[in-house]
Enzyme design. Structure first.
Site, PDB file in Angstrom:
ATOM      1  N   SER A 117       2.926  -9.467  -0.894  1.00  0.00           N
ATOM      2  CA  SER A 117       1.912  -8.917  -1.793  1.00  0.00           C
ATOM      3  C   SER A 117       1.007 -10.031  -2.261  1.00  0.00           C
ATOM      4  O   SER A 117       1.489 -11.105  -2.642  1.00  0.00           O
ATOM      5  CB  SER A 117       2.597  -8.242  -2.987  1.00  0.00           C
ATOM      6  OG  SER A 117       1.613  -7.835  -3.909  1.00  0.00           O
ATOM      7  N   LEU A 132      -3.923  -2.908   4.645  1.00  0.00           N
ATOM      8  CA  LEU A 132      -4.868  -3.439   3.654  1.00  0.00           C
ATOM      9  C   LEU A 132      -6.133  -2.591   3.616  1.00  0.00           C
ATOM     10  O   LEU A 132      -6.393  -1.804   4.541  1.00  0.00           O
ATOM     11  CB  LEU A 132      -5.232  -4.871   4.052  1.00  0.00           C
ATOM     12  CG  LEU A 132      -4.080  -5.876   3.973  1.00  0.00           C
ATOM     13  CD1 LEU A 132      -4.443  -7.172   4.679  1.00  0.00           C
ATOM     14  CD2 LEU A 132      -3.730  -6.145   2.522  1.00  0.00           C
ATOM     15  N   TYR A 179       0.355 -13.266   1.629  1.00  0.00           N
ATOM     16  CA  TYR A 179       0.378 -12.860   3.040  1.00  0.00           C
ATOM     17  C   TYR A 179       0.624 -14.081   3.920  1.00  0.00           C
ATOM     18  O   TYR A 179       1.313 -13.993   4.947  1.00  0.00           O
ATOM     19  CB  TYR A 179      -0.943 -12.188   3.429  1.00  0.00           C
ATOM     20  CG  TYR A 179      -1.328 -10.987   2.575  1.00  0.00           C
ATOM     21  CD1 TYR A 179      -0.360 -10.177   1.989  1.00  0.00           C
ATOM     22  CD2 TYR A 179      -2.669 -10.659   2.368  1.00  0.00           C
ATOM     23  CE1 TYR A 179      -0.725  -9.085   1.203  1.00  0.00           C
ATOM     24  CE2 TYR A 179      -3.038  -9.572   1.601  1.00  0.00           C
ATOM     25  CZ  TYR A 179      -2.061  -8.793   1.011  1.00  0.00           C
ATOM     26  OH  TYR A 179      -2.417  -7.711   0.245  1.00  0.00           O
ATOM     27  N   ASP A 220     -12.687   6.712   5.863  1.00  0.00           N
ATOM     28  CA  ASP A 220     -11.325   7.145   5.522  1.00  0.00           C
ATOM     29  C   ASP A 220     -10.964   8.477   6.174  1.00  0.00           C
ATOM     30  O   ASP A 220      -9.889   8.625   6.740  1.00  0.00           O
ATOM     31  CB  ASP A 220     -11.209   7.274   3.998  1.00  0.00           C
ATOM     32  CG  ASP A 220      -9.772   7.458   3.562  1.00  0.00           C
ATOM     33  OD1 ASP A 220      -8.942   6.607   3.933  1.00  0.00           O
ATOM     34  OD2 ASP A 220      -9.464   8.458   2.886  1.00  0.00           O
ATOM     35  N   ARG A 247       5.212   5.931   4.485  1.00  0.00           N
ATOM     36  CA  ARG A 247       5.394   6.684   5.741  1.00  0.00           C
ATOM     37  C   ARG A 247       6.005   5.811   6.842  1.00  0.00           C
ATOM     38  O   ARG A 247       6.721   6.287   7.706  1.00  0.00           O
ATOM     39  CB  ARG A 247       4.042   7.198   6.244  1.00  0.00           C
ATOM     40  CG  ARG A 247       3.362   8.153   5.317  1.00  0.00           C
ATOM     41  CD  ARG A 247       3.943   9.525   5.500  1.00  0.00           C
ATOM     42  NE  ARG A 247       3.044  10.509   4.939  1.00  0.00           N
ATOM     43  CZ  ARG A 247       3.428  11.486   4.139  1.00  0.00           C
ATOM     44  NH1 ARG A 247       4.681  11.604   3.804  1.00  0.00           N
ATOM     45  NH2 ARG A 247       2.567  12.363   3.686  1.00  0.00           N
ATOM     46  N   ARG A 282     -11.041   3.439  -1.573  1.00  0.00           N
ATOM     47  CA  ARG A 282     -11.924   4.295  -0.779  1.00  0.00           C
ATOM     48  C   ARG A 282     -13.316   4.468  -1.379  1.00  0.00           C
ATOM     49  O   ARG A 282     -14.244   4.915  -0.698  1.00  0.00           O
ATOM     50  CB  ARG A 282     -11.289   5.685  -0.635  1.00  0.00           C
ATOM     51  CG  ARG A 282     -10.096   5.705   0.253  1.00  0.00           C
ATOM     52  CD  ARG A 282      -9.199   6.911  -0.006  1.00  0.00           C
ATOM     53  NE  ARG A 282      -8.050   6.854   0.873  1.00  0.00           N
ATOM     54  CZ  ARG A 282      -7.046   5.992   0.710  1.00  0.00           C
ATOM     55  NH1 ARG A 282      -7.038   5.136  -0.302  1.00  0.00           N
ATOM     56  NH2 ARG A 282      -6.036   5.983   1.561  1.00  0.00           N
ATOM     57  N   ILE A 310       0.525   3.895   1.792  1.00  0.00           N
ATOM     58  CA  ILE A 310       0.801   4.411   3.132  1.00  0.00           C
ATOM     59  C   ILE A 310       2.080   3.815   3.719  1.00  0.00           C
ATOM     60  O   ILE A 310       2.722   4.417   4.588  1.00  0.00           O
ATOM     61  CB  ILE A 310      -0.412   4.201   4.076  1.00  0.00           C
ATOM     62  CG1 ILE A 310      -0.177   4.799   5.465  1.00  0.00           C
ATOM     63  CG2 ILE A 310      -0.782   2.743   4.190  1.00  0.00           C
ATOM     64  CD1 ILE A 310       0.019   6.289   5.487  1.00  0.00           C
ATOM     65  N   LYS A 342      -5.903   2.401  10.393  1.00  0.00           N
ATOM     66  CA  LYS A 342      -7.209   2.909  10.803  1.00  0.00           C
ATOM     67  C   LYS A 342      -8.178   2.844   9.632  1.00  0.00           C
ATOM     68  O   LYS A 342      -7.719   2.942   8.487  1.00  0.00           O
ATOM     69  CB  LYS A 342      -7.116   4.334  11.328  1.00  0.00           C
ATOM     70  CG  LYS A 342      -6.286   5.331  10.531  1.00  0.00           C
ATOM     71  CD  LYS A 342      -6.537   5.663   9.123  1.00  0.00           C
ATOM     72  CE  LYS A 342      -7.856   6.225   8.697  1.00  0.00           C
ATOM     73  NZ  LYS A 342      -7.872   6.550   7.235  1.00  0.00           N
ATOM     74  N   ALA A 384       0.831  -1.224   0.000  1.00  0.00           N
ATOM     75  CA  ALA A 384       0.000   0.000   0.000  1.00  0.00           C
ATOM     76  C   ALA A 384       0.857   1.262   0.000  1.00  0.00           C
ATOM     77  O   ALA A 384       1.985   1.286   0.503  1.00  0.00           O
ATOM     78  CB  ALA A 384      -0.905  -0.002   1.225  1.00  0.00           C
TER      79      ALA A 384
END
Ligand SMILES: NC(=O)c1ccc[n+]([C@@H]2O[C@H](COP(=O)([O-])OP(=O)(O)OC[C@H]3O[C@@H](n4cnc5c(N)ncnc54)[C@H](OP(=O)(O)O)[C@@H]3O)[C@@H](O)[C@H]2O)c1
Length: 345
Positions: free
Chosen positions: A37, A76, A60, A179, A19, A167, A16, A99, A14
């Site tokens: 993946s 995920l 996974y 989201d 970060r 999303r 994110i 989250k 992903a």
């Protein structure tokens, strides 16, 4: 006395992750060991090469079977948080899960039970909660910085024009409320240190059943009322303001989703001396305070906190009861938007 580092695996490639990867590398007692993946071995290999991650897994399951992995980061789609958190707990892995932790209270309870049964740490990666701004404002409000809280308002929006984004799809746990709305709702509950007793929500749905915009009202037992708006159809905007019986706090960057920026909270309150003005609103009677937070990386704090919980048994910054409260509130808001009636919690 030194500890062996926490060896991390990433469940998914992903966006994110970008970060978290630097944070896992900078944390003193942490090591990024693997990525998995569901897109197969080639996708995992390419990602591992790009990010210089030693091991790549084509599923996974393969990563969870790696006995040298201590903890996983689950980035995920929201609809898969439950399944893979439970699978990871069963494999004895600690879990930092993105989250919102899940999209129903039943799912949260199953995840918490799996973590308890298998003796692993489970924490929601709600990065805002790991930023000192959130903690300090919560403490100041509890100490009466603006008197009793009467109103909290929060907005979080941006224009989402990426076809195929997770999303936009209800089947993947999409929707602006999950989201984006999850941030102001979490912020309000955190500042009020309470769960709402009643909520009312309205949504504008997209083609795949996920809301594109959501507005909600929350009522708390203290008498405080809160309002939020989240949207994938509005200009990028994020703000919170809090009105109390004696003043106001304005939070310019409340959800702290950018790294390395300075953030400020402006607080004003009516002073101790009685003003001559009819409504005691003369400027001479106002005290102002500016809280500034420079160059904080809350993602780093998030990883450091997980490592401290895993290695030293430190209390989690975000207890599962609080993640549960957020999911319960968001789910009640969705139920209200579907029926048009207020929902009591
Ligand atoms: N804390 C924050 O600041 C923050 C910011 C953004 C997002 N998030 C959260 O992080 C999570 C991921 O968001 P993201 O925007 O980074 O996701 P994303 O880029 O869309 O990636 C999701 C990943 O999940 C995997 N996946 C597995 N099954 C999938 C399916 N059926 N459809 C699509 N992807 C699937 C894919 O990786 P593989 O194919 O490699 O397995 C995909 O790359 C969400 O829970 C979101 O709420 C948090």
């Amino acid at each position: 006395m030194g500890h062996a580092p926490v060896r991390w695996g990433l469940l998914s490639t992903a966006r994110i992750n970008e970060r978290l990867i630097p944070a896992m590398r900078s944390a003193p007692r942490s090591e990024l060991l693997a990525v998995a993946s569901q897109g197969g071995r080639d996708k995992a290999d390419r990602y591992a090469a790009t990010w210089n991650i030693p091991r790549a897994c084509g599923s996974y399951e393969e990563l969870l079977a790696d006995r040298e992995i201590d903890a996983v980061y689950i980035s995920l789609p929201n609809s898969l948080h439950r399944e893979w958190t439970i699978a990871a707990a069963r494999a004895g892995k600690h879990v930092l899960c993105e989250k919102p932790l899940a999209t129903t209270v039943a799912e949260v309870d199953e995840m918490a039970e799996a973590a308890r049964r298998h003796g692993v740490v489970l924490q929601e990666a709600v990065m805002m909660r790991f930023h000192p701004q959130t903690r300090e404002l919560q403490q100041r409000l509890a100490a009466g910085a603006i008197g009793d809280i009467r109103l909290v308002r929060g907005v979080f929006s941006f224009n989402l024009d990426r076809p195929g984004d997770i999303r936009l799809d209800a089947a993947l746990g999409g929707g602006s409320i999950w989201d984006l709305g999850s941030y102001p709702v979490s912020f309000m509950r955190t500042m009020l240190r309470a769960e709402p007793v009643e909520v009312h929500g309205w949504h504008a749905l997209g083609a795949l059943g996920a809301d594109l915009s959501f507005a909600g009202h929350l009522r708390f037992a203290s008498g405080a009322m809160t309002q939020f708006f989240s949207s994938f159809q509005a200009a990028p905007f994020a703000q919170v303001d809090i009105l109390g019986s004696k003043g106001q706090a304005i939070v310019d960057v409340p959800y702290l989703n950018k790294v390395g920026i300075s953030t400020q909270v402006r607080i004003w309150r009516t002073g101790a001396s009685r003003a001559a003005g009819t409504f005691s609103d003369s400027p001479a009677n106002i005290e102002e305070e500016l809280l500034t937070f420079d160059n904080v990386n809350a993602y780093q704090n998030e990883v450091d906190s997980m490592v401290a919980s895993i290695l030293n048994g430190a209390e989690p910054v975000v207890p599962l009861s609080e993640s549960r409260g957020n999911v319960a509130t968001l789910a009640a808001l969705c139920a209200s938007a579907q029926t048009g009636a207020a929902v009591r919690l």
